[in-house]
Design an enzyme around this catalytic site. Structure first.
Site, PDB file in Angstrom:
ATOM      1  N   ARG A 187     -23.642   6.823   1.203  1.00 18.76           N
ATOM      2  CA  ARG A 187     -23.891   5.424   1.589  1.00 18.76           C
ATOM      3  C   ARG A 187     -24.562   5.357   2.966  1.00 18.76           C
ATOM      4  NH1 ARG A 187     -17.937   3.636  -0.560  1.00 18.76           N
ATOM      5  NH2 ARG A 187     -18.576   2.999  -2.640  1.00 18.76           N
ATOM      6  N   HIS A 245     -11.425   9.052   4.269  1.00 16.39           N
ATOM      7  CA  HIS A 245     -12.211   8.231   3.339  1.00 16.39           C
ATOM      8  C   HIS A 245     -11.520   6.869   3.375  1.00 16.39           C
ATOM      9  CE1 HIS A 245     -14.168   6.684  -0.213  1.00 16.39           C
ATOM     10  NE2 HIS A 245     -13.029   6.609  -0.872  1.00 16.39           N
ATOM     11  N   ARG A 283       0.847  -1.204   0.000  1.00 16.26           N
ATOM     12  CA  ARG A 283       0.000   0.000   0.000  1.00 16.26           C
ATOM     13  C   ARG A 283       0.875   1.244   0.000  1.00 16.26           C
ATOM     14  NH1 ARG A 283      -5.177  -0.486   3.924  1.00 16.26           N
ATOM     15  NH2 ARG A 283      -6.314   0.656   2.339  1.00 16.26           N
ATOM     16  N   ASP A 343     -19.172   8.322   1.044  1.00 17.48           N
ATOM     17  CA  ASP A 343     -19.477   7.553   2.266  1.00 17.48           C
ATOM     18  C   ASP A 343     -20.720   8.124   2.959  1.00 17.48           C
ATOM     19  OD1 ASP A 343     -16.331   6.317   2.803  1.00 17.48           O
ATOM     20  OD2 ASP A 343     -16.596   8.152   1.654  1.00 17.48           O
TER      21      ASP A 343
HETATM   22  P1  NAD Z   1      -8.499   3.429 -13.556  1.00 22.67           P
HETATM   23  O1  NAD Z   1      -7.244   2.634 -13.439  1.00 22.67           O
HETATM   24  O2  NAD Z   1      -9.651   2.860 -14.317  1.00 22.67           O
HETATM   25  O3  NAD Z   1      -8.156   4.864 -14.190  1.00 22.67           O
HETATM   26  C1  NAD Z   1      -7.042   5.619 -13.828  1.00 22.67           C
HETATM   27  C2  NAD Z   1      -6.588   6.372 -15.063  1.00 22.67           C
HETATM   28  O4  NAD Z   1      -5.554   7.287 -14.698  1.00 22.67           O
HETATM   29  C3  NAD Z   1      -6.024   5.471 -16.162  1.00 22.67           C
HETATM   30  O5  NAD Z   1      -6.773   5.649 -17.353  1.00 22.67           O
HETATM   31  C4  NAD Z   1      -4.580   5.960 -16.326  1.00 22.67           C
HETATM   32  O6  NAD Z   1      -4.122   5.909 -17.665  1.00 22.67           O
HETATM   33  C5  NAD Z   1      -4.694   7.399 -15.817  1.00 22.67           C
HETATM   34  N1  NAD Z   1      -3.419   7.997 -15.421  1.00 22.67           N
HETATM   35  C6  NAD Z   1      -2.427   7.460 -14.657  1.00 22.67           C
HETATM   36  N2  NAD Z   1      -1.416   8.330 -14.524  1.00 22.67           N
HETATM   37  C7  NAD Z   1      -1.772   9.461 -15.188  1.00 22.67           C
HETATM   38  C8  NAD Z   1      -1.158  10.718 -15.383  1.00 22.67           C
HETATM   39  N3  NAD Z   1       0.031  11.003 -14.865  1.00 22.67           N
HETATM   40  N4  NAD Z   1      -1.819  11.645 -16.123  1.00 22.67           N
HETATM   41  C9  NAD Z   1      -3.026  11.363 -16.667  1.00 22.67           C
HETATM   42  N5  NAD Z   1      -3.666  10.180 -16.506  1.00 22.67           N
HETATM   43  C10 NAD Z   1      -3.051   9.249 -15.773  1.00 22.67           C
HETATM   44  O7  NAD Z   1      -8.927   3.745 -12.063  1.00 22.67           O
HETATM   45  P2  NAD Z   1     -10.398   4.198 -11.583  1.00 22.67           P
HETATM   46  O8  NAD Z   1     -11.205   3.003 -11.205  1.00 22.67           O
HETATM   47  O9  NAD Z   1     -10.936   5.184 -12.556  1.00 22.67           O
HETATM   48  O10 NAD Z   1     -10.031   4.950 -10.208  1.00 22.67           O
HETATM   49  C11 NAD Z   1      -9.323   6.168 -10.243  1.00 22.67           C
HETATM   50  C12 NAD Z   1      -8.953   6.602  -8.843  1.00 22.67           C
HETATM   51  O11 NAD Z   1     -10.137   6.977  -8.141  1.00 22.67           O
HETATM   52  C13 NAD Z   1      -8.300   5.477  -8.015  1.00 22.67           C
HETATM   53  O12 NAD Z   1      -7.238   6.026  -7.255  1.00 22.67           O
HETATM   54  C14 NAD Z   1      -9.435   5.017  -7.122  1.00 22.67           C
HETATM   55  O13 NAD Z   1      -8.956   4.414  -5.938  1.00 22.67           O
HETATM   56  C15 NAD Z   1     -10.124   6.342  -6.862  1.00 22.67           C
HETATM   57  N6  NAD Z   1     -11.491   6.271  -6.350  1.00 22.67           N
HETATM   58  C16 NAD Z   1     -11.816   7.217  -5.448  1.00 22.67           C
HETATM   59  C17 NAD Z   1     -13.092   7.232  -4.892  1.00 22.67           C
HETATM   60  C18 NAD Z   1     -13.437   8.299  -3.880  1.00 22.67           C
HETATM   61  O14 NAD Z   1     -14.535   8.309  -3.311  1.00 22.67           O
HETATM   62  N7  NAD Z   1     -12.514   9.223  -3.611  1.00 22.67           N
HETATM   63  C19 NAD Z   1     -14.032   6.255  -5.267  1.00 22.67           C
HETATM   64  C20 NAD Z   1     -13.660   5.312  -6.225  1.00 22.67           C
HETATM   65  C21 NAD Z   1     -12.372   5.326  -6.761  1.00 22.67           C
END
Ligand code: NAD
Length: 320
Positions: free
Chosen positions: A158, A182, A95, A155
């Site tokens: 939810r 979160h 992590r 959250d």
């Molecule tokens: P994903 O892997 O489907 O998409 C991530 C994207 O980021 C990819 O398309 C990748 O090419 C792009 N990327 C990586 N480095 C980059 C850069 N330097 N510049 C531009 N693009 C870049 O992941 P996801 O399922 O869409 O999740 C995205 C993030 O959101 C994760 O960190 C996930 O944990 C987070 N998330 C947050 C919440 C919340 O409530 N805060 C909820 C769900 C997911």
């Protein structure tokens, strides 16, 4: 908190990261009619191009909005920059490795946004969202009001859902907040929970009557905390509800709605906490955070909030 004004009348939202969360947010945002322009950036340009094509083919079915692929020059006149870019955990990766990788990605993007002299609001979504909000704030050098994390807006939704099911009341009439990280150390602010304008402890006797309210509370909190694990186990990622939570934050920024939202904010003395980003109730407008609603929680909730802040501080320190 400082004033900021965008010169362009166009309401532009730039979304960095066109994966599951970024694309679902764009899909929901396009239907909302809130933005005039949605600009998508991803380091995988082919993916960004594919998402743009798929979305623009839906244009006859939603309010007029321009959707295109962009580049860092688009940050300058953006009202809102939403960062969902990140790397997923790889087999064998810890992590902490992931945290360091995502901190480098989000810190780099935040630095680029600041270099383009954007006057907008930056909204961090990538996880761990509270730590990355802190990283983005430091890399941008912006005022704390303009760098916010999506925090526990999801959250809290939810929490409202599970309370609505439990009490048999429309979710829109349930006011309830999850505070802190979160993540695993988050807490339910029961002292701020209301149904029909009645504090939850007083509402309970007029409800359908549950035999063991203390235990029911614990179960509801557990369901909220474990929601993401449950959904990720079942389908690989969570993206619909977070996409809608992001649209709610967007509405408050673009339309200056002053909604009370549990976004992740840098606290500087509020709730007795300092130098950490975590979710507390905030009034959100086009300036970002207008005001943190500093409120007296119960002693037990305050202790849990302090513990959550300590968890986040140690994650921030692990980056140094
Ligand atoms: P994903 O892997 O489907 O998409 C991530 C994207 O980021 C990819 O398309 C990748 O090419 C792009 N990327 C990586 N480095 C980059 C850069 N330097 N510049 C531009 N693009 C870049 O992941 P996801 O399922 O869409 O999740 C995205 C993030 O959101 C994760 O960190 C996930 O944990 C987070 N998330 C947050 C919440 C919340 O409530 N805060 C909820 C769900 C997911």
């Amino acid at each position: 908190m400082k004033e900021n004004k965008i010169s362009s009348p166009t309401r532009r939202v730039v979304v960095v990261g066109a994966g599951a969360v970024g694309a679902t947010y764009c899909y929901a945002l396009a239907q909302s009619g809130l933005a005039d322009e949605i600009v998508i950036i991803d380091k995988n340009k082919e993916l960004a191009e594919g998402q743009v094509s798929d979305l623009v083919h839906g244009q006859p079915f939603f309010p007029t909005v321009s959707i295109r692929q962009g580049n860092p020059a688009d940050y300058t006149d953006a009202n809102l920059i939403v960062i969902t870019a990140g790397s997923a955990q790889k087999p064998g990766e810890t992590r902490l490795d992931l945290l360091k990788k995502n901190a480098a990605i989000v810190g780099g993007i935040a630095g680029e946004v600041a270099a383009m002299k954007s006057k907008g609001v930056m909204l961090i979504v990538s996880n761990p969202v509270d730590v990355l909000t802190y990283v983005a704030l430091k890399h941008s050098g912006w005022d704390r009001s303009r760098v916010i994390g999506s925090g526990t807006v999801l959250d809290s939704a939810r929490f409202r859902h599970f309370l609505s099911l439990h009490c048999g009341v429309d979710v829109h009439n349930v006011h309830a907040y999850i505070l802190g990280e979160h993540g695993d150390s988050e807490l339910a602010a029961w002292s701020m929970t209301h149904i029909a304008g009645i504090a939850i402890d007083k509402y309970c006797p007029v409800c359908r009557g549950c035999s063991d309210w203390d235990n029911e509370r614990k179960l509801i909190e557990k369901q909220v905390r474990e929601s993401a694990y449950h959904i990720i186990n079942a389908k690989g990622s969570t993206h619909y509800a977070v996409g809608l939570a992001l649209v709610k934050i967007t509405a408050s920024v673009l339309r200056q709605q002053n909604s009370v939202l549990t976004v992740s904010a840098l606290v500087e003395g509020e709730f007795g906490l300092k130098d950490v980003c975590l979710s507390v109730p905030c009034i959100v407008s086009d300036k970002g955070i207008e005001r943190i609603v500093d409120h007296k929680l119960s002693p037990d909730e305050m202790e849990k909030l302090r513990q959550s802040a300590a968890v986040l501080k140690s994650a921030i320190e692990s980056l140094i």
